[in-house]
Design an enzyme around this catalytic site. Sequence first.
Site, PDB file in Angstrom:
ATOM      1  N   GLY A  74       8.604  17.673  10.241  1.00  0.00           N
ATOM      2  CA  GLY A  74       7.437  18.461   9.871  1.00  0.00           C
ATOM      3  C   GLY A  74       6.863  18.460   8.635  1.00  0.00           C
ATOM      4  N   CYS A 132       0.823  11.302  11.047  1.00  0.00           N
ATOM      5  CA  CYS A 132       1.905  11.847  11.442  1.00  0.00           C
ATOM      6  C   CYS A 132       2.091  12.733  12.648  1.00  0.00           C
ATOM      7  CB  CYS A 132       2.753  12.655  10.323  1.00  0.00           C
ATOM      8  SG  CYS A 132       4.381  13.159  10.927  1.00  0.00           S
ATOM      9  N   GLY A 245       8.861  -0.960  11.439  1.00  0.00           N
ATOM     10  CA  GLY A 245       9.086  -0.358  12.769  1.00  0.00           C
ATOM     11  C   GLY A 245      10.447  -1.085  13.355  1.00  0.00           C
TER      12      GLY A 245
HETATM   13  C1  FMN Z   1      13.138  11.175   9.383  1.00  0.00           C
HETATM   14  C2  FMN Z   1      11.807  10.402   9.194  1.00  0.00           C
HETATM   15  C3  FMN Z   1      11.011  11.029   8.069  1.00  0.00           C
HETATM   16  C4  FMN Z   1       9.719  10.222   8.156  1.00  0.00           C
HETATM   17  N1  FMN Z   1       8.516  10.785   7.148  1.00  0.00           N
HETATM   18  C5  FMN Z   1       7.612  10.159   6.874  1.00  0.00           C
HETATM   19  C6  FMN Z   1       6.410  10.662   6.190  1.00  0.00           C
HETATM   20  O1  FMN Z   1       6.687  11.642   5.436  1.00  0.00           O
HETATM   21  N2  FMN Z   1       5.263   9.933   5.977  1.00  0.00           N
HETATM   22  C7  FMN Z   1       5.199   8.819   6.858  1.00  0.00           C
HETATM   23  O2  FMN Z   1       4.117   8.330   6.527  1.00  0.00           O
HETATM   24  N3  FMN Z   1       6.018   8.480   7.437  1.00  0.00           N
HETATM   25  C8  FMN Z   1       7.168   8.949   7.772  1.00  0.00           C
HETATM   26  N4  FMN Z   1       8.201   8.438   8.698  1.00  0.00           N
HETATM   27  C9  FMN Z   1       8.013   7.122   9.384  1.00  0.00           C
HETATM   28  C10 FMN Z   1       8.553   5.938   9.030  1.00  0.00           C
HETATM   29  O3  FMN Z   1       7.887   5.663   7.433  1.00  0.00           O
HETATM   30  C11 FMN Z   1       8.128   4.771   9.513  1.00  0.00           C
HETATM   31  O4  FMN Z   1       6.978   4.352   9.659  1.00  0.00           O
HETATM   32  C12 FMN Z   1       8.928   4.903  11.057  1.00  0.00           C
HETATM   33  O5  FMN Z   1      10.122   5.483  10.914  1.00  0.00           O
HETATM   34  C13 FMN Z   1       9.029   3.518  11.604  1.00  0.00           C
HETATM   35  O6  FMN Z   1       9.874   2.743  10.850  1.00  0.00           O
HETATM   36  P1  FMN Z   1      11.488   2.334  11.302  1.00  0.00           P
HETATM   37  O7  FMN Z   1      11.693   2.186  12.630  1.00  0.00           O
HETATM   38  O8  FMN Z   1      11.908   1.421  10.376  1.00  0.00           O
HETATM   39  O9  FMN Z   1      12.081   3.896  10.943  1.00  0.00           O
HETATM   40  C14 FMN Z   1       9.534   9.024   8.663  1.00  0.00           C
HETATM   41  C15 FMN Z   1      10.569   8.646   9.684  1.00  0.00           C
HETATM   42  C16 FMN Z   1      11.550   9.172   9.897  1.00  0.00           C
HETATM   43  C17 FMN Z   1      12.598   8.602  10.653  1.00  0.00           C
END
Ligand code: FMN
Lengths: 305, 272
Positions: A74, A132, A245
């Site tokens: 959130g 988001c 990703g």
């Molecule tokens: C716990 C959590 C919090 C995240 N918070 C944000 C955020 O505040 N802003 C944002 O742009 N992306 C946020 N993301 C998305 C990540 O930056 C990323 O785009 C997404 O997790 C996909 O990459 P990954 O598979 O390597 O985790 C969040 C992801 C996770 C898991």
Amino acid sequence: MKKPDLSVEIAGIKMRNPVMTASGTFGYGEEFSPYLDLDTLGAIVTKGLSLAPRAGNPTPRIVETPGGMLNAIGLQNVGIDAFIEKKIPFLRNLNTPVIVNFFGNSIDEYAELAARLDLVPEVAAMEINISCPNVKHGGIAFGVDPKAAFSVVKAVREMTIKPIIVKLSPNVTDIVEMAQACAEADADALSLINTLTGMAIDLDKRKPVLANVTGGLSGPALKPLALRMVWQVSRAVKLPIIGIGGITNAIDALEFMLAGATAVQIGTANFINPGIAQKITEDMELYLVKNGITDVKELVGALEI
Amino acid sequence: MRHFKSMVVLNEEVSPGYARIRLTAPRVIMRAKPGQFVMIRVSEGIDPLLRRPFGIYDLGSFMPEYPDAPLQDYLEVLYKVVGKGTRILSSLHHGDYLDILAPLGTGFTQGNPEEEKILVGGGVGLAPLYFLAKQLVKKSKVKVFIGGRRKEDILSVTEFERLGIDTYVATDDGTLGAMGLVTEVMESNLANGDAKRSIFACGPLPMLKSVAGISERWGVSCQVSLEANMACGVGACLGCVTKGRNHSEQTPDYRCVCKDGPVFDSREIMWE
Ligand SMILES: Cc1cc2nc3c(=O)[nH]c(=O)nc-3n(C[C@H](O)[C@H](O)[C@H](O)COP(=O)(O)O)c2cc1C
Ligand SMILES: Cc1cc2nc3c(=O)[nH]c(=O)nc-3n(C[C@H](O)[C@H](O)[C@H](O)COP(=O)(O)OP(=O)(O)OC[C@H]3O[C@@H](n4cnc5c(N)ncnc54)[C@H](O)[C@@H]3O)c2cc1C
Ligand code: FES
């Protein structure tokens, strides 16, 4: 052999290597300093920031799923004042570019955040979260509507001379259309993808596992989708791309580069191994040496079809 | 905070569905405080993906079985098999390796040694209390109250007794100790006596809530160790938060269980 050149540049941000950390998965950098040398990273992207502090969602906020996790944090964050006062001093002492991720509930809020961050010398670039999926007004409208995305980016563009990276949502029918709208609004780079909206159910309780019902899927399960989107966007727009990703190792990272990304961000993998970002850079270098590649930039978009 | 590879030294069932695993640890881990926890990666693969949090049950050192070897430090975890991760953990043998982050979080504040220390554990929540008891008993009078559903869920009674600690047991079905809730047994014990006391509790949330209520009624200070779904364990993901006493939508007061906790003063938490 000479050490291969790992450096890349995105919208004028010079990075020692293409490995960045993703917003929301690396706190404000500080949390990870016991586990790696922050000055080995390409760049650090900080937790999504809003004007006022934000409480975030009720709990449970996270749950593991096969090969991934769902989160509905959130967008809890300290707000811009506390960020500048309490988090910037630590980041100032690093030798690594700091990219600030932010979001607003209205175009005016985006613009105001951009105007304020424009004045903070420690901020190397801004990453606009238009995607988001967690919060009712948390940008979802901007992230799925090309016109709204255009307006937000345009409004931010008016307020800053710093590089603007727009972070795209995968929760759309046509990601290329979104990318083009951002390019037209004069964004400097694109990062993709953010989390994919999903859900988990507890059969016996007949309830959703997350208090928020839905959450954003991240982790290895997301990788094929993210690769496809990076590839599509890179063929359609000229802007440099940051691939995100499900990256957990150097091979994943290099695959994103082949698909067209100039740099990558590591997200969920930081939770599994807090030292992973540094390790990925080291392994990337080994791969280049082993394969006689002198410059990592040679791989960007080098996919053969 | 350290990130290290650790070898399984032993992994044995202590009661049906519960096991104790001994893991080699670097010397500095011996400075860990009771109540701190470890994050274990139970497999190299991507399913299960995330680390699993466990309290520290015990620390110690042993003499390896080869000549002239130096003492090897270890940490122990007492765990209940509940799902994928703990099932994998239970299948490991001597010589297997695990990837560990430790020690994490804050520990219990041990306070004034003159106080009588009241430990309350429910089920596997008992785990961190044994490590705590070992330290407290050196300076203070300690009592432990152990609760669980059935006899099989009551762990470590012998270990506590060996420390010379008064041990009280309650089970829901009366198969061991008193029949009923451990919190009732503890409260009636509080009623007989007027020593200055403090409470340390770990277990399921309803139990902790009840202990917090009791401590409030008797004006006894109380620390509780909370659980939450965790991803990072280091305060970065904000997935594990719990509401602080003054939380409201306007004045958010979320605390990270992993970093600000898992041990909290019971008055610092909003009990819902
Ligand atoms: C716990 C959590 C919090 C995240 N918070 C944000 C955020 O505040 N802003 C944002 O742009 N992306 C946020 N993301 C998305 C990540 O930056 C990323 O785009 C997404 O997790 C996909 O990459 P990954 O598979 O390597 O985790 C969040 C992801 C996770 C898991
Ligand atoms: C700070 C902390 C300390 C802990 N210490 C210990 C300990 O010393 N010994 C021990 O046995 N366990 C402890 N736990 C709980 C332990 O982390 C979980 O039981 C474990 O993660 C379950 O993993 P799994 O893959 O086997 O289960 P999963 O497959 O992830 O889940 C199976 C079932 O267990 C439930 N579950 C999952 N996580 C938890 C949890 N945190 N609490 C309660 N139920 C859960 C799920 O809801 C699900 O129904 C602790 C948790 C925390 C946060
Ligand atoms: S588990 Fe990530 S902040 Fe606590």
